[in-house]
Scaffold this motif. Structure first.
Motif, PDB file in Angstrom:
ATOM      1  N   GLY A  18      45.537  29.093  39.377  1.00  0.00           N
ATOM      2  CA  GLY A  18      45.911  29.721  40.662  1.00  0.00           C
ATOM      3  C   GLY A  18      47.385  30.141  40.592  1.00  0.00           C
ATOM      4  O   GLY A  18      47.685  31.476  41.081  1.00  0.00           O
ATOM      5  N   ILE A  62      43.728  35.453  45.820  1.00  0.00           N
ATOM      6  CA  ILE A  62      43.512  34.472  44.968  1.00  0.00           C
ATOM      7  C   ILE A  62      42.896  33.010  45.415  1.00  0.00           C
ATOM      8  O   ILE A  62      43.244  32.432  46.321  1.00  0.00           O
ATOM      9  N   CYS A  78      39.850  31.271  41.159  1.00  0.00           N
ATOM     10  CA  CYS A  78      40.405  30.239  40.395  1.00  0.00           C
ATOM     11  C   CYS A  78      40.008  28.932  41.071  1.00  0.00           C
ATOM     12  O   CYS A  78      40.594  27.904  41.042  1.00  0.00           O
ATOM     13  N   LEU A  80      47.238  33.236  48.451  1.00  0.00           N
ATOM     14  CA  LEU A  80      46.629  32.450  47.610  1.00  0.00           C
ATOM     15  C   LEU A  80      45.954  31.439  48.579  1.00  0.00           C
ATOM     16  O   LEU A  80      46.609  30.912  49.436  1.00  0.00           O
ATOM     17  N   GLU A  89      44.288  27.790  49.200  1.00  0.00           N
ATOM     18  CA  GLU A  89      44.456  26.653  48.466  1.00  0.00           C
ATOM     19  C   GLU A  89      43.657  25.444  49.198  1.00  0.00           C
ATOM     20  O   GLU A  89      44.054  25.181  50.351  1.00  0.00           O
TER      21      GLU A  89
END
Length: 505
Positions: free
Chosen positions: A19, A12, A224, A39, A41
């Motif tokens: 997210g 992601i 995302c 994920l 970030e």
């Protein structure tokens, strides 16, 4: 026998609300011992922060994720939301409600609205939403969660939440980490695809992964990354459908302010000369914003409007730009766009979180293998297209029924072309107040009735079958129902008190 093509890894790209909700729904459904969810970030990238109001589906999402409501409320500064109070939308100084939950009940097999319409056309004094339990509670700043085992006149009220979007992202992050989701703090600097055009690898500027790897591969990617749309837009070149010819507002100025002594259990939407303002109460502050059309209002003028209407600002106003519309395909090959990368519809009806949730739930229902067959992606895109179109039409309805002509923005709306689908819905409604039946529409019949009635759009005649009902008996029942709702709401706790009790648990 296991499918050798089963997806074993997801990446992601992007945190924030989109997210972490995506990660939470994946982790809730896919055991961490079988599937790896990572994920990525970016550090120091602020969230847009306009999605602090929700609809009742947010409460459904918490139940789905098995997150205790009271814990979530305490840790996200959340308050309850019974609906939206609209001010100055039809004309100046006019107000109406869009409540959550039912308004009245079917009578003799016909919608309550039809019986109310006969009452209204016979010069009756009650407004449609006078029969909404949520409105009665909201008007008195009261709230409680109904005991489903105990039948009361207020049971048909539904509720959603207001919350701090930053705290929600942090809450869901901790939820996901406990379920085995891996978090990588880095920027994506390059996206590599294979000979099929599927995304295969992301190159990172740095990484906190073991071995200090600067690249990460996966079977499936979820974008995302917000309006940047790093994967679906910049890499895969899926075009964006601009809907600003239907919804011309394109900017918002946002700021936080101090909270007054009473916390209203509803969102306020106040129409202004070039758009509309929101007020969203949290436990510790008030969220404020002015959504406006830059063709009629400069950034400086918008900031002035907000400052003139908000006392005790806690933050400097900041401008957010956006383009209303949607991606031509939310899912393409092995990439799914969720959140702002998939599209944006102004937050008038607080649908941003819903579209994130719905995209992921639809994806779970249509979970592919590594080949991502076209029939899966086609069905997903059809479903999400319907979601966006239905919500778009519902938002446009608020504007196109306005009778305001006091500014160039509202004069424009008197002649602006509306979507063909919405035009058909309005024309059907004008004939006996009948609604276009669409089982995939997020907004139920009572929501459409509330906007039509609130904006003064009522047919000249009701359903002829209504005349088979005993009108004097129904009129008497209207009076009894109204007073029963009024009295029942008066016995409910004040919203502030209910939040305080929740905080002390």
């Amino acid at each position: 026998m296991q499918n050798s093509n089963a997806i074993q890894s997801f990446v992601i790209v992007g945190g924030g609300t989109a997210g972490w909700i995506s990660a939470a729904i994946l982790a809730r459904n896919l055991p961490s011992q079988n599937v790896q969810i990572t994920l990525i970030e970016s550090p120091n990238v602020p969230t847009i922060g306009v999605g602090e109001a929700t609809i009742p589906s947010m409460v459904d999402l918490l139940r789905y994720l098995k997150i205790p409501l009271d814990d979530f409320i305490q840790k996200t500064n959340a308050t309850f939301k019974l609906g939206i109070e609209f001010t100055n939308w039809l004309t100046l100084d006019h107000k109406y409600w869009h409540p959550f939950g039912h308004v009245g009940n079917h009578i003799d097999g016909k919608p309550f609205y039809q019986h109310w319409l006969k009452h209204h056309l016979n010069d009756g004094s009650f407004q449609f939403c006078d029969f909404s339990p949520a409105v009665h509670l909201a008007r008195q700043n009261r709230f409680f969660i109904q005991n489903t085992q105990q039948k009361t006149p207020l049971n048909d009220a539904a509720f959603a939440l207001h919350f701090d979007a930053t705290l929600v992202a942090e809450y869901l992050k901790q939820y996901c980490l406990k379920l085995g989701v891996k978090r990588v703090e880095s920027h994506v600097c390059d996206v590599i695809s294979d000979e099929r055009g599927f995304i295969s690898t992301l190159h990172l500027t740095h990484s906190n992964l073991k071995g200090a790897s600067k690249q990460i591969s996966a079977d499936f990617f979820i974008d995302c990354s917000g309006q940047n749309a790093l994967l679906i837009g910049k890499k895969l070149r899926i075009a964006y459908q601009n809907w600003q010819h239907f919804l011309p507002v394109d900017k918002a100025v946002v700021a936080q302010s101090k909270l007054g002594p009473n916390i209203p259990p509803y969102t306020k939407s106040i129409a202004e000369k070039s758009g509309w303002r929101w007020q969203i109460p949290l436990q510790n502050r008030m969220g404020n914003g002015y959504v406006f059309c830059s063709d009629f209002c400069s950034d400086e003028q918008a900031i002035e409007v907000l400052q003139n209407n908000v006392d005790n600002l806690l933050s400097e106003p900041r401008i957010i730009k956006f383009t209303t519309g949607k991606r031509e395909k939310s899912w393409y090959k092995n990439c799914l766009a969720v959140g702002l990368s998939a599209g944006f519809l102004e937050p008038l009806e607080s649908t941003g979180i819903y579209l994130i949730m719905k995209a992921m739930l639809n994806f779970i229902e249509l979970m592919p293998d590594k080949t991502c067959p076209a029939h899966n992606t086609d069905e997903f895109n059809r479903l999400m297209d319907n979601e966006f179109i239905n919500i778009r039409d519902f938002i446009v309805l608020h504007y196109c029924l306005s009778k305001r002509t006091d500014s160039a923005f509202w004069q424009m709306w008197q002649t602006l072309t509306i979507p063909a689908e919405l035009k058909q819905k309005i024309q059907l409604f004008e004939n006996f107040g009948r609604l276009y039946h669409n089982p995939q529409d997020l907004f139920a019949q009572d929501s459409w009735y509330a906007i039509y009635a609130g904006m003064g759009k009522n047919p000249n005649q009701y359903d002829p079958f209504i005349d088979f009902s005993n009108f004097p008996v129904i009129e008497k029942a209207f009076k009894q129902s109204y007073h029963l709702l009024l009295q029942s709401a008066a016995h409910a706790p004040m919203h502030n008190e209910f939040l305080q009790v929740n905080a002390e648990k």
